[in-house]
Structure formats: structure tokens, C-alpha cells
Design an enzyme around this catalytic site. Structure first.
Site, PDB file in Angstrom:
ATOM      1  N   LYS A  45       7.340   7.703 -40.464  1.00 46.64           N
ATOM      2  CA  LYS A  45       8.461   7.244 -39.944  1.00 46.64           C
ATOM      3  C   LYS A  45       8.141   5.859 -39.537  1.00 46.64           C
ATOM      4  O   LYS A  45       9.104   5.191 -39.492  1.00 46.64           O
ATOM      5  CB  LYS A  45       8.926   8.142 -39.031  1.00 46.64           C
ATOM      6  CG  LYS A  45       8.055   8.228 -37.816  1.00 46.64           C
ATOM      7  CD  LYS A  45       8.339   9.517 -36.710  1.00 46.64           C
ATOM      8  CE  LYS A  45       7.592   9.430 -35.575  1.00 46.64           C
ATOM      9  NZ  LYS A  45       7.534  10.725 -34.959  1.00 46.64           N
ATOM     10  N   ARG A 139      10.603  17.897 -25.098  1.00 46.20           N
ATOM     11  CA  ARG A 139      11.328  17.585 -26.011  1.00 46.20           C
ATOM     12  C   ARG A 139      11.913  18.609 -26.867  1.00 46.20           C
ATOM     13  O   ARG A 139      12.433  19.493 -26.359  1.00 46.20           O
ATOM     14  CB  ARG A 139      10.691  16.316 -27.041  1.00 46.20           C
ATOM     15  CG  ARG A 139      11.558  15.419 -27.567  1.00 46.20           C
ATOM     16  CD  ARG A 139      10.806  14.195 -28.574  1.00 46.20           C
ATOM     17  NE  ARG A 139      10.290  14.915 -29.757  1.00 46.20           N
ATOM     18  CZ  ARG A 139       9.484  14.072 -30.635  1.00 46.20           C
ATOM     19  NH1 ARG A 139       9.583  12.715 -30.333  1.00 46.20           N
ATOM     20  NH2 ARG A 139       9.099  14.689 -31.586  1.00 46.20           N
TER      21      ARG A 139
HETATM   22  C1  PLP Z   1       6.610  10.945 -34.863  1.00 48.12           C
HETATM   23  C2  PLP Z   1       6.046  12.345 -35.001  1.00 48.12           C
HETATM   24  C3  PLP Z   1       4.677  12.652 -35.005  1.00 48.12           C
HETATM   25  C4  PLP Z   1       3.419  11.815 -35.359  1.00 48.12           C
HETATM   26  O1  PLP Z   1       3.175  11.188 -34.250  1.00 48.12           O
HETATM   27  P1  PLP Z   1       1.954  10.272 -33.992  1.00 48.12           P
HETATM   28  O2  PLP Z   1       1.771  10.121 -32.554  1.00 48.12           O
HETATM   29  O3  PLP Z   1       2.445   8.964 -34.791  1.00 48.12           O
HETATM   30  O4  PLP Z   1       0.881  10.721 -34.611  1.00 48.12           O
HETATM   31  C5  PLP Z   1       4.273  14.169 -35.137  1.00 48.12           C
HETATM   32  N1  PLP Z   1       5.157  15.211 -34.926  1.00 48.12           N
HETATM   33  C6  PLP Z   1       6.550  14.689 -34.760  1.00 48.12           C
HETATM   34  C7  PLP Z   1       7.388  15.839 -34.523  1.00 48.12           C
HETATM   35  C8  PLP Z   1       6.936  13.424 -34.577  1.00 48.12           C
HETATM   36  O5  PLP Z   1       8.156  13.299 -34.438  1.00 48.12           O
END
Ligand code: PLP
Length: 374
Positions: A45, A139
Site C-alpha cells: 500500500k 483499530r
Molecule cells: C498496513 C498494514 C499492514 C502492514 O504494516 P507494516 O507496518 O507496513 O508492516 C499489515 N496489516 C494491516 C491490516 C495493514 O493495514
């Protein structure tokens, strides 16, 4: 808007991307976590689902590609990236495009699952889901006390297959993924499997913040999956933002152009008013200083997330200008200034349509160099 191919021109500002370093990070993390049976989802992302980066993650060993935006997944599919695609959050209004493009989605709402089921049936598809459990970061997640009921109501939905559960920590509440939290997820897995006589394929324990837990825990329980963005892209664990040993931290560099370089007073002069963002700034008189401006601004980056490679002091930033004190360096108009990026800097810079994305090296070809070991 701008092509992301190997460009020979010096497009400015630009991000230079090392696919080799990203692939190496993915490969080393795959090896590390794989030792105890944890498979990785590479999270794209922060790079808008850039297909070449997704491919580098896959070549490095990521078994899935996960993204929070279905548009990014569509982009990767269009570029013929071949993997299992995971959507990290599920807006109900996109249910149809989600079942058509994502193989798996993370879910916490029954109404959304019903919509996914409806469209999965319409398109004669089987849509797999991972149910996210709330473990305290507050969250997304179904509360553990409601989980049984939630699964009971999800199981009968046509064309929906529950393939796992997961949790996400260290994102909103700053709650650390530790042994206690991971044990709780493992125990919930066992309870659900017993109660509903099913086998959960994926137990997704978290993100780049799970590194310390993994390194320190003697028993990882049922956790067999992590979703990693920042660790692969920037070589960092995210509970303390420390460097993971053996990983590359410089796969992305931001490069901008000096558009003015002059000796000026350090103290603004005249009647004072608000600056461009409604603040009334204060300044220290340091006499006449060599200052520069680069053609990059708040519309492109979060200025607190970029770090000049040379020791320049960023004095301020408006929409399209960043002003800096040259320190002891000499700059001329047209010179390039290079920056390292943290996650917020990377996220914004990759999202700015004004910043060109330039891949500076290819992936390694392990078909030919298989014997090179670590
Ligand atoms: C963005 C996201 C991740 C990845 O997070 P990082 O800290 O970049 O490894 C994993 N799980 C969810 C649900 C996310 O939104």
C-alpha cells in the site's frame, strides 16, 4: 500519470527505487520467519501497488501480496502480477469489485460479508476471508467475546470461505504484539476450530511490529502468517523503529532540485502576519546564511518524514518549496539534493503525482544465481 519505467532522463523530483534491495529484504525476512513456518504477505500500500515492487517481493519469497486499496490490486492484476491478492480492509460499497479482484479480504462486519457473499454468488466466485480479532490496539477487529457468534453467522454465507483469523496491533493504540497477545490469538484459533470443527489455514499475527515478539519468543504457537510492508520496504521493525540486522534501509531515495541558492539574513524583516498555514512563526537571528530552496513541498511530502543525506537544516516548507540552510555545503541552482525517507515520507512521496518514480536496478535473477546462498 507518469510512467514508472526505467527512465534515462533526470526527472526531478524523483524517487529512486532499488528493486534488488527490496527483493533481498523480502528474501531474508522469508528465510527468517520461514524457519518457524511463518509465511509472508508483502504489503504494497505504501507504494501504490507498484507492480515491479510487488514482483520483487514475490521473487524474494512473499507468498501473498496484500494492499489496503482495491485500486492498487487492480493495477497489479492488470500488470499481470501473479499471486494470491489480499485486501487489508473492506469497504462495503466496493464489495463487487473486491470479489472480482481480491482472492482474500480481511473482515470484521457481518453486513459487509453478506454483500461479499451476494456478489461472489453473482459472479460464481469463491471469496476467502480472514476474520480480524480485536486484541487491544482498537483499530479493526471483532471483540473476542463476540467472535464465536460472528463465525457462526458467517459460516452459512454462500461462496464465502473463512480461511483464517488475524489481528493488527501497533497501529492505532500503540499496543505491542507480545507473547500474551499472540498466545491469545493462538488460543482463539483452537477454540474456533474445536467449536466449529474446521481448520483455519491462516493465522495472521500482525505486521512489521511483530519482529521483537518473533525474535524473543520460544513458542510462536499457531501463528503462521505476517503481513509486512515497512520491514520489506525500509528494513525496519516498527515497534521501536529499529533496523533489522542484515536488511537494506535505503531502497528508496528522494531526489529534488535546488531552484534558488543565495546568502540571505536568517531573520525575516517587515511587519509580521501569519505564514502560509496560519501559523505565526518565530525565528532565531543567526546573521547572514547561505540558504537554498528545493522544488518540493507539503503537497508532495510530509517534511518531517524526509532526511537530507548531507547535513542541511530544513528551515521550513510551504506547499511547493522547502527552504534549507546550506550548512557547510555549497549548492548551485540545478544541483540535486538527496533524502532518505521514513514510512510517512515514503507514503506521501509515492502518492505525489509530481514525483517521478525511477527504478534504478532490476531484481536479482535467482534462476541463474541460485547457488549464491545468503
Ligand atoms: C498496513 C498494514 C499492514 C502492514 O504494516 P507494516 O507496518 O507496513 O508492516 C499489515 N496489516 C494491516 C491490516 C495493514 O493495514
Amino acid at each position: 500519470m507518469f510512467p514508472l519505467k526505467n527512465q534515462t532522463q533526470a526527472f526531478l523530483p524523483r524517487i529512486e527505487i532499488s528493486l534488488f534491495q527490496i527483493q533481498e529484504n523480502a528474501r531474508r525476512l522469508t528465510k527468517l520467519y520461514g524457519q518457524n513456518g511463518i509465511a509472508l504477505m508483502g504489503v504494497t500500500k505504501a507504494v501504490l501497488g507498484e507492480p515491479d515492487i510487488a514482483r520483487a517481493m514475490i521473487k524474494g519469497g512473499a507468498r501473498f501480496i496484500a494492499d489496503s486499496r482495491i485500486e492498487n490490486i487492480q493495477r497489479m492484476k492488470k500488470a499481470e502480477v501473479s499471486t494470491r491478492f489480499v485486501l487489508l480492509r473492506t469497504p462495503p460499497s466496493q464489495a463487487e469489485v473486491i470479489v472480482k479482484n481480491a482472492d482474500i479480504s480481511l473482515n470484521t462486519e457481518l453486513e459487509t460479508l453478506k454483500k461479499l457473499s451476494f456478489y461472489a454468488r453473482k459472479h460464481n466466485k469463491n471469496h476467502q476471508v480472514i476474520i480480524m480479532v480485536e486484541l487491544g490496539d482498537l483499530r479493526e477487529g471483532v471483540l473476542p467475546c463476540s467472535l464465536s457468534q460472528f463465525i457462526r453467522e458467517t459460516l452459512p454465507l454462500a461462496n464465502i470461505e473463512i480461511i483464517g483469523i488475524g489481528c493488527n496491533l501497533a497501529c492505532h493504540g500503540g499496543i505491542k504484539p507480545n507473547n500474551k497477545k499472540m498466545t491469545e490469538l493462538s488460543e482463539l484459533t483452537a477454540i474456533l476450530e474445536r467449536e466449529f470443527e474446521l481448520k483455519l489455514e491462516i493465522i495472521s499475527g500482525g505486521n512489521s511490529a511483530n519482529y521483537d515478539w518473533y525474535k524473543s519468543s520460544k513458542n510462536i504457537g499457531r501463528i503462521n502468517n505476517l503481513r509486512l510492508g515497512e520491514s520489506i520496504l525500509l528494513g525496519l521493525e516498527t515497534a521501536n523503529r529499529s533496523k533489522i540486522s542484515g536488511l537494506h534501509t535505503g531502497a528508496f531515495k528522494l531526489i529534488a532540485e535546488v531552484i534558488e541558492s543565495k546568502k540571505k539574513p536568517s531573520l525575516p524583516y517587515g511587519e509580521t502576519c501569519q505564514d502560509a498555514f496560519g501559523n505565526t512563526p518565530g525565528f532565531l537571528d543567526r546573521g547572514m546564511r547561505e540558504r537554498g530552496i528545493i522544488s518540493l513541498g507539503r503537497q508532495d511530502v510530509q517534511v518531517s518524514g524526509i532526511f537530507p543525506e548531507k547535513q542541511l537544516a530544513i528551515l521550513g516548507a510551504s506547499s511547493d518549496h522547502i527552504i534549507f540552510d546550506n550548512g557547510n555545503h555549497e549548492f548551485n541552482t540545478g544541483d540535486e539534493v538527496r533524502f532518505d525517507l521514513d514510512y510517512s515520507g515514503l507514503l506521501a512521496a509515492m502518492t505525489s503525482p509530481f514525483i517521478h518514480k525511477k527504478i534504478i536496478d532490476p531484481c536479482n535473477n535467482y534462476e541463474r544465481h541460485q547457488t549464491s546462498g545468503n
